[in-house]
Design an enzyme around this catalytic site. Structure first.
Site, PDB file in Angstrom:
ATOM      1  N   ASP A   1      -2.323  -0.280   5.859  1.00  0.00           N
ATOM      2  CA  ASP A   1      -2.575   0.596   7.148  1.00  0.00           C
ATOM      3  C   ASP A   1      -4.047   0.948   7.350  1.00  0.00           C
ATOM      4  O   ASP A   1      -4.719   1.066   8.423  1.00  0.00           O
ATOM      5  CB  ASP A   1      -1.897   1.907   7.219  1.00  0.00           C
ATOM      6  CG  ASP A   1      -2.513   2.842   6.233  1.00  0.00           C
ATOM      7  OD1 ASP A   1      -2.915   3.981   6.624  1.00  0.00           O
ATOM      8  OD2 ASP A   1      -2.655   2.789   5.003  1.00  0.00           O
TER       9      ASP A   1
ATOM     10  N   ASP B   1       0.859  -1.146  -0.137  1.00  0.00           N
ATOM     11  CA  ASP B   1       0.220  -0.082   0.012  1.00  0.00           C
ATOM     12  C   ASP B   1       0.977   1.244   0.113  1.00  0.00           C
ATOM     13  O   ASP B   1       1.958   1.197   0.227  1.00  0.00           O
ATOM     14  CB  ASP B   1      -0.809  -0.041   1.245  1.00  0.00           C
ATOM     15  CG  ASP B   1      -1.646   1.164   1.420  1.00  0.00           C
ATOM     16  OD1 ASP B   1      -2.536   1.596   0.362  1.00  0.00           O
ATOM     17  OD2 ASP B   1      -1.408   1.877   2.583  1.00  0.00           O
TER      18      ASP B   1
END
Length: 279
Positions: A226, A48
């Site tokens: 996250d 990510d």
């Protein structure tokens, strides 16, 4: 009668989940910044961007890629035989603007993807309704200047980081729009953001597609993320026996944990350094 209740649901995984770590994964006890596994040489990386490789900015367009990060990712790509994919809610074009056209990439939460051969794969969705929804969201953003409206092409996001008191208002507005749009779209929660996205595509489906292709096939998959949107990826990685790593606090399906983007970079550098020592 169409089931509008199903269409407007928030698709983010929620609630606490405590699961055993991946069988055979060995903790990297020498790494002081988090609880992470010792990565083998045959790891394949799914990363990510915002909140993982980079700290989250007040507005998405404000982020900048420093030379150290670019060099680190290129080194990992070369060490892993090209098995690095950036997995993001950003459009592919925006990711390329930040990182160059140098990596495999999945954008808009899996709605579009570029494989290792350079071929683009795009989820086909009817965009006429989304354009109408975007027009109404522009009016809402004009009424509340602290909101940040992000038109990604196949996804539309409303960020309320600068006005957290508007979170409920944003959520309700997007819920109603998704209900009107029908089964082709669904609501996605994130950190201080709500998003309308194509149904059935997410970071987990993108990673699964990459795993069926070279250079990721037969490698140990590692996914670092996250946000709530990354939970789909964690759950997929857990099912296939890979390493799922959550960045920051909060409940998660991930089996391992790092505190912040700096720790993510330090852990990835550790992989590179070990590969150099053992080569």
């Amino acid at each position: 009668m169409p089931n509008s209740r199903r269409r407007s649901r928030d698709v983010s995984p929620v609630g606490p989940r405590i699961q055993p770590r991946q069988e055979g994964a060995v903790a990297d006890i020498g790494f002081p910044l988090g609880t992470v596994p010792r990565l083998p040489a045959d790891a394949g990386f799914f990363l990510d961007i915002d909140g993982t490789l980079l700290d989250i900015a007040e507005r998405p367009q404000l982020v900048r890629i420093d030379d150290d990060l670019g060099h680190l990712l290129a080194t990992i790509r070369d060490a892993s035989g090209g098995a690095v994919a950036l997995i993001s809610g950003r459009p592919v074009a925006e990711i390329d603007r930040l990182f160059g056209r140098n990596f495999c990439v999945a954008g808009q939460h899996g709605a579009e993807r570029r494989d290792a051969t350079g071929k683009m794969h795009q989820h086909r969705v009817p965009l006429a309704g989304l354009r109408k929804a975007l027009k109404r969201l522009r009016a809402m953003a004009a009424e509340h200047p602290a909101l940040v409206l992000e038109d990604k092409g196949m996804n539309v996001a409303v960020h309320y980081r600068s006005a957290p008191e508007l979170g409920a208002t944003v959520r309700e507005a997007l819920r109603r729009l998704v209900e009107e749009l029908g089964d082709d779209f669904e609501l996605q929660s994130g950190k201080m953001v709500m998003e309308i996205k194509p149904s059935g595509k997410n970071k987990g489906t993108a990673i699964e597609e990459f795993l069926a292709e070279g250079p990721f096939r037969d490698r140990l998959p590692v996914f670092i993320g996250d946000d709530l949107t990354d939970e789909f990826g964690f759950e997929l990685i857990n099912r296939v026996g890979g390493c799922s790593v959550k960045v920051g606090e909060g409940n998660s399906a991930a089996h391992w944990r790092l505190p912040n983007a700096d720790a993510v970079r330090a852990w990835l550098k550790r992989f590179v350094e070990r590969e150099r020592e053992e080569s």
